[in-house]
Design an enzyme around this catalytic site. Structure first.
Site, short mmCIF file in Angstrom:
data_model
loop_
_atom_site.label_atom_id
_atom_site.label_comp_id
_atom_site.label_asym_id
_atom_site.label_seq_id
_atom_site.Cartn_x
_atom_site.Cartn_y
_atom_site.Cartn_z
N PHE A 1 0.99 -1.11 -0.06
CA PHE A 1 0.14 0.13 -0.07
C PHE A 1 0.71 1.11 -0.10
CE2 PHE A 1 -2.95 3.13 2.14
CZ PHE A 1 -3.99 2.91 1.28
N ARG B 1 -12.82 -4.09 -6.89
CA ARG B 1 -12.43 -4.91 -5.94
C ARG B 1 -13.71 -5.50 -4.99
NH1 ARG B 1 -8.24 -2.67 -1.14
NH2 ARG B 1 -9.94 -1.22 -0.84
C1 PLP Z 1 -5.58 0.52 4.73
C2 PLP Z 1 -4.22 0.56 4.89
C3 PLP Z 1 -3.45 1.68 5.38
C4 PLP Z 1 -4.10 2.94 5.75
O1 PLP Z 1 -3.26 3.78 6.65
P1 PLP Z 1 -4.09 4.72 7.64
O2 PLP Z 1 -3.00 5.24 8.39
O3 PLP Z 1 -4.95 3.92 8.59
O4 PLP Z 1 -4.78 5.44 6.66
C5 PLP Z 1 -2.27 1.62 5.33
N1 PLP Z 1 -1.34 0.33 4.89
C6 PLP Z 1 -2.30 -0.63 4.30
C7 PLP Z 1 -1.36 -1.93 3.92
C8 PLP Z 1 -3.55 -0.33 4.12
O5 PLP Z 1 -4.13 -1.47 3.68
#
Ligand code: PLP
Length: 397
Positions: free
Chosen positions: A113, A356
């Site tokens: 992500f 998705r």
């Molecule tokens: C959903 C997600 C996030 C989101 O991070 P936040 O700080 O909670 O907004 C980060 N990393 C991954 C892998 C995710 O799936």
């Protein structure tokens, strides 16, 4: 065994909606409203500041952490809640880097992500010690684990494709060359059984607003293995991670065990929501959950592939190699998803072309999957997506 007909009744789902986005924001448990209202009126309202002691607010981050710990097989006392996942990624990675001071390479994959990657880049920049973030294709990770590796930082389930990394094998491989591992469980915690102890994991982080249904903005969690925690110097050395916050010392001393990964004041109202959703999770057998999830995703893939020749499966076909979501690639995927949402089948879109769909057996059953397949088949077969109103891209996709 878990009775999923019974758990479905514990959620508020909007009338007529087939909700296939619990992997992004879990739906509202029916008990949450009263639980949060009680915290507001009986705790905040009546106890005011004494709530920190008398309502146990200060102990919530570790008490709730242990209940999540059961789902991911962490040792009791080694999971704490707080902040957002991006912050927890930063903390875990900073601590991991410190454990391998003579190496500079952090390895991740292009399916991670973006926020995890951005946090790593920001951390590397502020450390200024010449670390390198190496981003490779998900299937190439194992070929890049070598003697210069400091930290292997991966999200176990790819948010876009649902591809599942073999946490046990990759952890063992990384540890064999002297590296440490940071696992992001954003799309695994509450999606399937995770065995942090069995995998000998070093660090893990995850969030509670996806599969764990604690609501938008709910706190993240962090796990640090008992063999590392006493050697971790928190990069975010906030007062609530101090050994004695109410001594108000001018010097920072890390707290005992996982408490040192706390930063500041916990989000009490969100923790109340998490408490209500964990009342459901406390009853769930994770192996039964995984079997039910696989049955739903297999049913969905078979139905969509039979009915929608224009959609291309973007998730691994082998259920053992994917999480609890199914993705299909389609050039006009954004518009197609909007057309599905307009017909009450709710998934989401991830650029550039991924539709998705998440499958949470707690509130999705085989009948829902059949309805979803029919709706998606109509949207695709009759080109219902080919409408200008579905092509206006909103701020959140
Ligand atoms: C959903 C997600 C996030 C989101 O991070 P936040 O700080 O909670 O907004 C980060 N990393 C991954 C892998 C995710 O799936």
């Amino acid at each position: 065994m878990t009775n999923f007909a019974a758990t479905k009744d514990l959620f508020h789902l909007p009338e007529g909606m087939i909700y296939l986005d619990g992997n992004s924001l879990g739906p509202l448990p029916k008990a949450t409203e009263a639980r949060v209202a009680r915290t507001i009126t009986a705790e905040w309202g009546e106890k005011v500041i004494t709530g920190w002691n008398r309502a146990g607010w200060m102990a919530q981050p570790t008490a709730l952490g242990d209940r999540i710990g059961r789902l991911i097989r962490a040792e009791p006392g080694h999971v704490v809640l707080g902040d957002t996942l991006s912050i927890k990624v930063y903390q875990a990675l900073a601590a991991a880097i410190d454990l391998v001071p003579d190496r500079k390479v952090i390895l991740t994959d292009s399916g991670n992500f973006p926020s995890d990657i951005y946090m790593a880049e920001g951390l590397i920049k502020s450390l200024g010690r010449g670390h390198e973030l190496r981003v490779v294709a998900p299937e190439d990770v194992e070929n890049h684990i070598n003697d210069d590796l400091a930290v292997l930082m991966l999200t176990q389930v790819d948010y876009r494709t649902g591809r599942l990394h073999d946490m046990k094998a990759l952890t063992a491989q990384a540890q064999a060359v002297g590296a440490v591992t940071c696992w992001d469980l954003a799309h695994t915690a509450g999606a399937m059984a995770v065995d942090l102890q069995g995998c000998n994991a070093d660090f893990a982080v995850g969030c509670t607003y996806k599969y764990l249904n604690a609501g938008p903005g709910a706190p993240a969690f962090i796990y640090v293995s008992p063999r590392h925690i006493d050697n971790c110097q928190p990069a975010l050395s906030g007062w609530l991670g101090h050994a004695a916050p109410f001594a108000f010392d001018l010097d920072y001393r890390p707290g005992t065990g996982i408490e040192r990964m706390r930063v500041g004041t916990p989000s009490v109202l969100q923790m109340a929501a998490l408490d209500a959703s964990l009342d459901i999770w406390d009853t769930v057998d994770m192996d039964t959950l995984r079997a039910a999830s696989i049955a739903l995703t297999e049913q969905f893939i078979a139905g969509i592939e039979a009915a929608c020749p224009h959609l291309t499966l973007a998730s691994p076909r082998n259920p053992q190699q994917r999480g609890s979501q199914v993705s299909f690639a389609f050039a006009d995927g954004y518009a197609a998803m909007q057309a599905c949402i307009a017909r009450n089948v709710v998934g989401d879109f991830r650029a550039p072309n991924i539709m998705r769909f998440g499958f949470c057996p707690l509130f999705i059953d085989a009948g829902d999957v059949d309805v979803a397949i029919d709706v998606i088949a109509d949207v695709m077969g009759q080109r219902l997506w080919d409408d200008p109103t579905y092509k206006q891209v909103a701020r959140v996709t």
